[in-house]
Design a protein around this motif. Structure first.
Motif, mmCIF file in Angstrom:
data_model
loop_
_atom_site.group_PDB
_atom_site.id
_atom_site.type_symbol
_atom_site.label_atom_id
_atom_site.label_comp_id
_atom_site.label_asym_id
_atom_site.label_seq_id
_atom_site.Cartn_x
_atom_site.Cartn_y
_atom_site.Cartn_z
ATOM 1 N N UNK A 213 51.287 -5.150 43.155
ATOM 2 C CA UNK A 213 51.314 -4.870 44.603
ATOM 3 C C UNK A 213 50.218 -3.871 44.917
ATOM 4 N N UNK A 214 49.513 -4.066 46.018
ATOM 5 C CA UNK A 214 48.447 -3.119 46.365
ATOM 6 C C UNK A 214 49.097 -1.797 46.772
ATOM 7 N N UNK A 215 48.653 -0.726 46.154
ATOM 8 C CA UNK A 215 49.262 0.576 46.439
ATOM 9 C C UNK A 215 48.575 1.268 47.605
ATOM 10 N N UNK A 216 47.254 1.093 47.684
ATOM 11 C CA UNK A 216 46.511 1.823 48.696
ATOM 12 C C UNK A 216 45.242 1.045 48.971
ATOM 13 N N UNK A 217 44.507 1.483 49.985
ATOM 14 C CA UNK A 217 43.254 0.780 50.242
ATOM 15 C C UNK A 217 42.063 1.544 49.674
ATOM 16 N N UNK A 218 42.343 2.441 48.732
ATOM 17 C CA UNK A 218 41.255 3.179 48.084
ATOM 18 C C UNK A 218 40.420 2.216 47.237
ATOM 19 N N UNK A 219 39.097 2.391 47.271
ATOM 20 C CA UNK A 219 38.237 1.572 46.415
ATOM 21 C C UNK A 219 38.193 2.209 45.031
ATOM 22 N N UNK A 220 38.056 3.515 45.042
ATOM 23 C CA UNK A 220 38.014 4.270 43.782
ATOM 24 C C UNK A 220 39.329 5.023 43.649
ATOM 25 N N UNK A 221 39.949 4.940 42.481
ATOM 26 C CA UNK A 221 41.234 5.612 42.271
ATOM 27 C C UNK A 221 41.032 6.997 41.675
ATOM 28 N N UNK A 222 40.066 7.118 40.755
ATOM 29 C CA UNK A 222 39.907 8.419 40.111
ATOM 30 C C UNK A 222 38.531 8.604 39.496
ATOM 31 N N UNK A 223 38.276 9.846 39.109
ATOM 32 C CA UNK A 223 36.997 10.208 38.475
ATOM 33 C C UNK A 223 37.302 10.932 37.164
ATOM 34 N N UNK A 224 36.651 10.503 36.096
ATOM 35 C CA UNK A 224 36.861 11.162 34.795
ATOM 36 C C UNK A 224 35.544 11.699 34.279
ATOM 37 N N UNK A 225 35.639 12.664 33.371
ATOM 38 C CA UNK A 225 34.398 13.156 32.755
ATOM 39 C C UNK A 225 34.658 13.538 31.310
#
Ligand code: ADP
Ligand code: ASP
Ligand code: MG
Length: 403
Positions: free
Chosen positions: A245-257
């Motif tokens: 199920x689509x949770x949100x309309x975010x294109x990017x969920x997170x950033x890691x480094x």
């Protein structure tokens, strides 16, 4: 009656006071008529101390003894938790991996759990007991102790949840969920309510320490939903799940480094079929993990340049192996240290064009130089100077509207 697996990380059991607090959380679940199974890590810092001791004994410490040594921290924390629960009037006991047993396959230090003996465990749970199980360790076919990779207690909890068919698996840690980026690095990081296994797997593999990558893979393969919560504050956490199920309309969920990356470029390599294999064969034999790889098209069909990244701690060894590799010839070798990989992750990028451009443009606006790029369907990674990581995360976090 629900069966819940509760896993406590190093900081959550980092002191006697913390262990007493964790026992209150366990008691809460028990009093709410749950069947409770606990998995614990070692008290924070203990495993690192043990690793350091092995290095002082030998720079080539026996691999089997290494696992016996570094797995001892978990026995201490589990006995302390069980002891405290008994003090508080609960029925509880500790269980180490060989006592269950937790069987593993694969090499020392990075074995994988293949099965968990649950007969005695189930009897004990049914009788009202609270088993406290050592995370991170198992045994192999030779009945020797193994460990399942740093931060491996996460995987122990997930595999226990699978074998005892738990209704819930909760990872208690020192942050109240999975954030858009490490909240200790960027104060505008936001908690993610739900995240897909694939996104969590990429985030974890690309440097977000909050979950062990192997454990997320185990959860995905076995369809185990995971909740990540704080043992410090009572707040709703993050659900890691496979639901599409689509949770949100975010294109990017997170950033890691990542930290401590190094880059090697071999200039003017004589190009022929099999040259890349000849370069990487000795590295693989010496267990050196190669990450990003870029090979230029050779313009004259005779020579090419090859760039790849490794961890800084492997740089000297890698240099030595390349220099003594008689099966390749090249013009020049160059090295670069103090580099980091910054990645943006999100399933939304599959269906949204232009994300690569937006990422590069945002970094350019802060004059951050990109050294190497790699992409997959749901992530884009760039290698940059470690000095620019904080700035890069901030500008990307803003660009992709994560705050
Ligand atoms: P534990 O000892 O409980 O296993 P870890 O230190 O392994 O805890 O993981 C928790 C840490 O992960 C946090 O303290 C946080 O700094 C770090 N972290 C990195 N990336 C993220 C992220 N995206 N969301 C939450 N925490 C993160
Ligand atoms: N104590 C082990 C480690 O520090 C396992 C864990 O914390 O999950 O890696
Ligand atoms: Mg951890």
């Amino acid at each position: 009656m629900k069966t819940v697996v509760l896993k406590f990380g190093g900081t959550s059991v980092g002191s006697i006071d913390r262990i007493k607090k964790v026992c209150k959380i366990i008691a809460f679940y028990k009093k709410n008529r749950n069947r409770v199974v606990v998995v614990s890590s070692a008290m924070s810092g203990v495993t690192n101390e043990l690793v350091n001791k092995s290095k002082l004994i030998s720079n080539n410490f026996d691999r089997a003894e290494y696992d016996v040594l570094v797995s001892t921290g978990e026995q201490v924390s589990c006995a302390l938790i069980a002891g405290r629960l008994k003090h508080n009037g609960f029925k509880s006991r500790s269980w180490t991996s060989w006592q269950l047993p937790i069987l593993t396959d694969g090499p020392y230090s990075s074995a994988r759990i293949s099965s968990v003996g649950i007969k005695e465990l189930n009897k004990y749970i049914k009788s009202g007991g609270i088993p406290i199980i050592t995370g991170f360790q198992g045994i192999n076919n030779d009945f020797r102790i193994t460990t399942i990779g740093r931060s491996g207690s996460d995987a122990t909890a997930i595999m226990l949840a699978k074998f005892i068919k738990a209704d819930e698996c909760i990872i208690y840690t020192d942050v109240d969920g999975v954030y858009t980026t490490d909240p200790r690095q960027h104060n505008k990081a936001k908690k993610i309510k739900k995240i897909l296994y694939d996104e969590m797997l990429e985030m974890a593999s690309l440097g977000s320490k909050v979950m062990q990558p192997t454990s997320v893979q185990d959860a995905k393969l076995n369809k185990i939903d995971i909740k990540v919560k704080s043992s410090f504050v009572s707040k709703s956490g993050t659900l890691i799940t496979g639901s599409n199920k689509v949770f949100s309309n975010q294109i990017i969920t997170g950033i890691s480094s990542t930290k401590n990356d190094a880059k090697i470029t071999i200039v003017g390599v004589k190009d022929r079929p099999g040259v890349a294999a000849s370069i990487f064969r000795p590295l693989s034999k010496n267990l050196i993990n190669v990450d990003m790889v870029v090979q230029n098209i050779s313009q004259n069909g005779k020579e090419t340049d090859l760039t790849f990244t490794i961890k800084s701690e492997d740089l000297k060894k890698t240099e030595r192996l390349i220099k003594k590799n008689k099966s390749i010839s090249y013009k020049k070798l160059s090295f670069d240290k103090d580099l980091s990989k910054v990645s943006i992750i999100g399933v939304g990028m599959i269906t949204t064009p232009g994300i690569t451009y937006r990422m590069f443009q945002a970094l350019a606006s802060k004059k951050i130089n990109i050294l190497v790029i790699s992409t997959s369907e749901i992530k884009i990674s760039v290698l940059i100077s470690s000095k620019s990581v904080k700035k890069a995360i901030a500008v990307l976090h803003k660009e992709f509207k994560l705050e």
